[in-house]
Design an enzyme around this catalytic site. Structure first.
Site, PDB file in Angstrom:
ATOM      1  N   CYS A  77       0.850  -1.203   0.000  1.00 39.69           N
ATOM      2  CA  CYS A  77       0.000   0.000   0.000  1.00 39.69           C
ATOM      3  C   CYS A  77       0.875   1.237   0.000  1.00 39.69           C
ATOM      4  O   CYS A  77       1.680   1.426   0.912  1.00 39.69           O
ATOM      5  CB  CYS A  77      -0.930   0.035   1.211  1.00 39.69           C
ATOM      6  SG  CYS A  77      -1.938   1.537   1.205  1.00 39.69           S
TER       7      CYS A  77
ATOM      8  N   GLY B 274     -10.061  -3.894 -10.594  1.00 35.68           N
ATOM      9  CA  GLY B 274     -10.149  -2.909  -9.530  1.00 35.68           C
ATOM     10  C   GLY B 274     -10.922  -1.673  -9.918  1.00 35.68           C
ATOM     11  O   GLY B 274     -12.149  -1.605  -9.784  1.00 35.68           O
TER      12      GLY B 274
END
Lengths: 304, 244
Positions: free
Chosen positions: A131, A266
């Site tokens: 991330c 996504g």
């Protein structure tokens, strides 16, 4: 009609399409729009040991062929996920779900994975060491092969479920990180997480996102993802989940030809909540057009 | 929520940079005043969230202000063109809270979603007072439309060029049963401070998806983090936490 099923780390998927973490919440809200049992599975919102609000606003910026996000792992924490989110999901989804886990220390990763290991709904742990929107932890584990391997070992020690490690593209040599994860016992590799980016607001003459930088996703990153999946496929023998900018059945097959066993979708979910359903529905006709009888024959098919 | 292809029947200027877009198509997904729609525009990756100004079977009315690339692209569209729209997003206003004499406070383009609310409240027999604030006379829209519904309308301009001089909070009536407000955040904060009693406020946010998936538009509330797009855009006065 062609065969769509694939096997990911020993678990059969009716098709390779998986909504990617962070674009599908904990799934049940999409069940209001369509029957989410048509999905291979989905990867739920990145979950941490403690609840997280995430980053200040604004968190979203647009670009020509995608978006930047700096959400920063907003989630209710693993205990609330187990107590509230998974029971809601159980009412609308009868397949194993992929549990996406983030952390800020080896202990965090191990704790959260151990808690989710006890959940029968969870089919795989997708361990996010990539991330770009949190400080400390997150991507810092994914940019160094030794640190990545330490996370894999910490997680493998607490779970019997397949561990898929989600890698960052923000490195010069993704293959060395993938190899280190495989050597440490990872059962699969998913890539890519978002690419670090920035937009600047002309009116304020400052970065648009409150976090400064954000993660780029959407069609802009698709060729980068295909390239990295292709490179990693040459270097590892564990299955790969291809992620990044996928928006069509053709993209799914392209990602599989590069080496992906399954394919996450996504950003496309954010533009069209029906994106995954429609991609799955389109797969048989696209397979027929390209003379594909069995989708699993495509995995790594582009390698000579 | 419902995904609908609409046909543009009107896209006309109402005030400086403000347009009214009328769309023919299935409006059954739109269920409450204060909801919004999310519009796909050619060449732009993300949809653009726009509040619903009015909805009736087969006809959706949006009033929007040109503030960036998305709304510029919208302003360039013409009759007969088609738009891919996610409809019926967000919670909307709760008209059951209105009491006998609700007060509606609209700031700039924030007046738009109050129109359908006013029409609904008037149809329920409520005495509706609407205070609409704008920066200057050239920005004013829908004053006559609110009046035609039978609302008691006050217009305020920040520069004093028309109506009451100042902000909506300088033109509050003496007596009202409940406050509904939509406008820029500093206005909503002033409304929270100065309007008496309970109320609901509708917020704007920079959104990713508009339907609760991405957590892009979350704000902190007394009840924990809430998504403006899915848990809002309308929040109860006592729920709101302001950035310090």
């Amino acid at each position: 009609m062609g065969e769509l099923s694939v096997t990911l780390c020993g678990v059969e998927l009716s098709n390779p399409v998986i909504p990617a973490s962070g674009t599908f919440g904990y799934g049940y809200e999409f069940a209001e729009y369509y029957d989410i049992n048509c999905l291979g599975t989905f990867s739920f919102k990145g979950t941490t040991r403690e609840p997280r609000f995430g980053n200040p606003q604004p968190r979203i910026a647009e670009c020509g062929a995608g978006l930047l996000n700096a959400v920063g792992l907003q989630n209710p924490g693993v205990e609330a996920v187990i107590a509230e989110e998974l029971p809601k999901l159980a009412k609308v989804f009868c397949k194993p779900v992929m549990a996406n886990v983030s952390g800020f220390s080896l202990e965090d990763y191990a704790y959260t994975c151990a808690r989710l290991d006890g959940q029968p709904q969870v089919g795989w742990l997708e361990v996010n060491i990539s991330c770009p929107n949190v400080h400390g932890g997150g991507m810092s584990f994914g940019t160094d092969p030794a640190a990545a391997a330490s996370v894999v070992r910490a997680v493998k020690a607490v779970t019997k479920k397949p561990v898929i490690v989600k890698l960052t593209p923000n490195v010069t040599d993704v293959v060395s990180v993938a190899r280190a994860c495989e050597d440490a016992g990872a059962d699969g590799i998913s890539l890519i997480n978002t690419l670090l980016g920035m937009r600047i607001d002309l009116k304020r003459k400052r970065p648009l996102l409150a976090n400064g930088t954000g993660g780029l996703s959407g069609p802009a990153v698709f060729p980068v993802a295909v390239r990295m999946v292709y490179q990693v496929y040459e270097a590892v023998s564990v299955p790969i989940v291809g992620v990044g900018g996928v928006r069509s059945a053709e993209d799914v097959i392209e990602m599989m030809l590069a080496g992906a066993t399954a394919v996450e979708v996504g950003a496309a979910n954010l533009v069209d909540p029906y994106a995954c359903r429609d991609i799955i529905a389109a797969l048989p006709a696209v397979m027929e057009r390209y003379g594909i009888e069995n989708l699993r024959d495509m995995i790594g098919g582009a390698h000579g | 929520m419902k995904k609908v292809i609409f046909e543009i029947t009107e896209n006309s200027p109402l005030a400086a940079g403000v347009y009214r877009l009328r769309l023919a198509g299935d409006t059954s997904g739109v269920t409450a005043p204060g909801q919004f729609v999310n519009i796909a525009l050619p060449g732009l990756y993300l949809r653009r969230p726009i509040s619903v100004c009015d909805a009736e079977p087969g006809l959706l009315t949006l009033v929007y202000k040109v503030v960036g690339h998305g709304t510029e692209a919208m302003a360039a569209m013409g009759r007969g063109e088609r738009l891919d729209v996610l409809t019926g997003l967000g919670n909307g206003f709760d008209t059951a809270l209105a009491g006998d004499s609700p007060l509606l406070l609209g700031g700039g383009i924030g007046a738009a979603p109050l129109y359908w609310l006013a029409r609904t409240l008037r149809a329920a027999g409520k005495r509706v007072c609407a205070v609409l604030g704008f920066n200057t006379e050239g920005d004013i829209f829908y004053e006559d439309e609110f009046r035609a519904l039978g609302c008691d309308v006050t217009v305020a301009t920040a520069d004093g060029s028309y109506g009451a001089h100042g902000f909506v909070t300088n033109a509050l009536p003496d007596d009202y049963s409940f406050t509904y407000a939509c406008g820029p955040e500093p206005m909503l904060r002033a409304v929270c401070d100065r309007a008496a009693g309970d109320g609901q406020l509708s917020f704007e946010a920079r959104m990713g998806c508009g339907f609760g998936a991405c957590m892009g538009c979350t704000r902190e509330t007394v009840n924990g983090p809430k998504r403006v797009c899915r848990d809002g855009p309308v929040f109860r006065k006592g729920e709101i936490l302001w950035a310090s």
